[in-house]
Scaffold this active site. Structure first.
Site, PDB file in Angstrom:
ATOM      1  N   TYR A 141     -35.873  70.379  18.711  1.00  0.00           N
ATOM      2  CA  TYR A 141     -36.106  70.359  17.261  1.00  0.00           C
ATOM      3  C   TYR A 141     -35.315  69.250  16.561  1.00  0.00           C
ATOM      4  CZ  TYR A 141     -38.060  75.051  18.073  1.00  0.00           C
ATOM      5  OH  TYR A 141     -38.790  76.118  18.532  1.00  0.00           O
ATOM      6  N   LYS A 190     -34.552  75.965  32.070  1.00  0.00           N
ATOM      7  CA  LYS A 190     -35.744  75.629  32.846  1.00  0.00           C
ATOM      8  C   LYS A 190     -35.330  74.538  33.827  1.00  0.00           C
ATOM      9  CE  LYS A 190     -40.222  75.894  33.623  1.00  0.00           C
ATOM     10  NZ  LYS A 190     -40.800  77.058  34.336  1.00  0.00           N
ATOM     11  N   ASP A 223     -39.223  81.249  31.764  1.00  0.00           N
ATOM     12  CA  ASP A 223     -40.499  81.967  31.941  1.00  0.00           C
ATOM     13  C   ASP A 223     -40.254  83.359  32.516  1.00  0.00           C
ATOM     14  OD1 ASP A 223     -39.594  80.335  33.988  1.00  0.00           O
ATOM     15  OD2 ASP A 223     -41.553  79.971  34.859  1.00  0.00           O
ATOM     16  N   ASP A 247     -35.501  80.358  20.107  1.00  0.00           N
ATOM     17  CA  ASP A 247     -36.413  80.634  18.998  1.00  0.00           C
ATOM     18  C   ASP A 247     -37.488  81.621  19.456  1.00  0.00           C
ATOM     19  OD1 ASP A 247     -37.785  80.462  16.632  1.00  0.00           O
ATOM     20  OD2 ASP A 247     -38.513  78.417  16.913  1.00  0.00           O
ATOM     21  N   ASP A 251     -37.561  86.034  18.961  1.00  0.00           N
ATOM     22  CA  ASP A 251     -38.680  86.677  18.265  1.00  0.00           C
ATOM     23  C   ASP A 251     -39.342  87.715  19.169  1.00  0.00           C
ATOM     24  OD1 ASP A 251     -38.306  85.406  15.896  1.00  0.00           O
ATOM     25  OD2 ASP A 251     -40.386  84.734  15.699  1.00  0.00           O
TER      26      ASP A 251
END
Ligand code: NAD
Length: 358
Positions: A141, A190, A223, A247, A251
């Site tokens: 971001y 990752k 994942d 993020d 959520d």
């Protein structure tokens, strides 16, 4: 203790839930003999209306010198015009940036009284108690981004960048928090694909081995984490991850307890005051009706006491009061199940009464 607390009520239900957060902090001050001074400042849509900017300089200046900041929510249909020069969310991003808030903490707890509100089976979610640390000012971001022309039309890219220092500081915060909990850190990355994740993992290894030998740690690929979060949520204690993974995962995690109205969050920098807020938005659909659930904001106030004022007993007292109110069967409309939902102020009053009675 004397403390100056800045309130940023914002828009929609923000002012309604902040009033209950303030009431709770006042009750704490009364019970434990502290002096809290409150100051309210505009942010978001209401600030655009009044000052033409979502984050007036006076708000930033007040926040910089506060001991803690309690924010409601910003935004709403009134300011949704995509062609508008400035939007309410700019206030939120602006204050995070101005205060260097690099760590976002989100506790996700499934309270025994509310297990039935979860969309997952009771046997899976019962006992869930996770504290997420999401890195907030780096990664995809905040990396380089661009759109360029090429033979096929256009290409666009964003880059994910982390420095050793950025990883070290959030991992340290997470490991310190784990020391006061079940002493286990799960770092999510990752690393099988991304170079930036390989650096992340290497730094986590070093910091944990050298500085936190008493805290267990593991690495989980993002994942896999997305699956474990809904299949084995009780397996986790403290989870630390980079900005975009955090993020998405926070959520996902916020759905475990079944209502947005229950979940607080904190954003911390170093040095400087922390910013505490409910994770929900300004809920324009219920604004002004007096039915918003104030518990997320009240629990955010507890986080403010714990992380910014170092008042652990007082923070735990608020959490115990919220637990008591829920155990007694009181619910706002979003957590319904009973025939007589409590209003926003009634719920706040019940928490204050439970605090005084304890
Ligand atoms: P929202 O969180 O405001 O609302 C989603 C749903 O949850 C709505 O049905 C709402 O009524 C309900 N809800 C939310 N908080 C509740 C509470 N405390 N008690 C009871 N019910 C509650 O999300 P949204 O509708 O996507 O966004 C509305 C506005 O809020 C938008 O302008 C958005 O940009 C903004 N927003 C702000 C923040 C923030 O300030 N941190 C976060 C998310 C969204």
């Amino acid at each position: 203790m004397d403390a100056r607390i800045v309130l940023l009520p914002g828009d929609g239900i923000g002012p309604e839930v902040i009033a209950e957060g303030r009431k709770t902090l006042e009750a704490i001050a009364g019970r434990f003999g502290h002096q809290f001074v409150f100051e309210s400042h505009p942010i978001g849509g209401c600030a655009i209306d009044e000052f033409g900017t979502a984050l007036p300089n006076s708000t930033v200046a007040a926040c910089r010198t506060a001991q803690g900041i309690l924010l409601g929510a910003v935004g709403g249909p009134k300011w949704d015009d995509p062609t508008a020069k400035t939007r309410p969310e700019a206030g939120l991003l602006g204050i995070r940036k101005a205060l260097g808030l690099f760590a976002n903490l989100r506790p996700i707890q499934v309270l025994p009284q509310l297990v039935a509100a979860s969309p997952l089976k009771a046997e899976i979610v019962s006992g869930t108690d996770i504290l997420f640390f999401r890195e907030l000012t780096g990664g995809l971001y905040f990396g380089k981004s661009a759109r360029e022309k090429d033979a096929s039309g256009e290409v666009a890219y964003n880059t994910m960048i982390y420095s050793t220092h950025e990883v070290e500081r959030i991992v340290r915060l997470a490991a310190q928090a784990a020391r006061g909990r079940k002493k286990k850190v799960t770092s999510v990355d990752k690393a099988n694909v991304l170079e930036v994740s390989r650096l992340w993992r290497q730094v986590v290894e070093r910091v944990m081995k050298e500085e936190f030998p008493d805290v267990a740690y593991e690495h989980v690929l993002v994942d896999a984490m997305a699956m474990y979060l809904i299949s084995k949520p009780t397996k986790f204690d403290v989870v630390v991850t980079e900005n975009m993974f955090g993020d998405i995962l926070t959520d996902e995690g916020s759905m475990l307890p079944g209502s947005l109205g229950l979940l607080p969050s904190a954003s911390l920098g170093d040095p400087g005051p922390g910013l505490y807020e409910p994770i929900h938005g300004s809920a324009p659909d219920i604004a002004g009706k007096g039915i918003a659930n104030p518990l997320a904001t009240i629990l955010a106030a507890a986080m403010l006491l714990r992380h910014s004022l170092n008042l652990e007993t007082e923070a735990a007292a608020i959490e115990a009061a919220v637990n008591k109110v829920l155990s007694d069967g009181h619910r706002t409309a979003d957590l319904m199940g009973t025939s007589a939902p409590k209003s926003t102020t009634e719920m706040g009053d019940l928490v204050v009464a439970a605090l005084r009675a304890a």
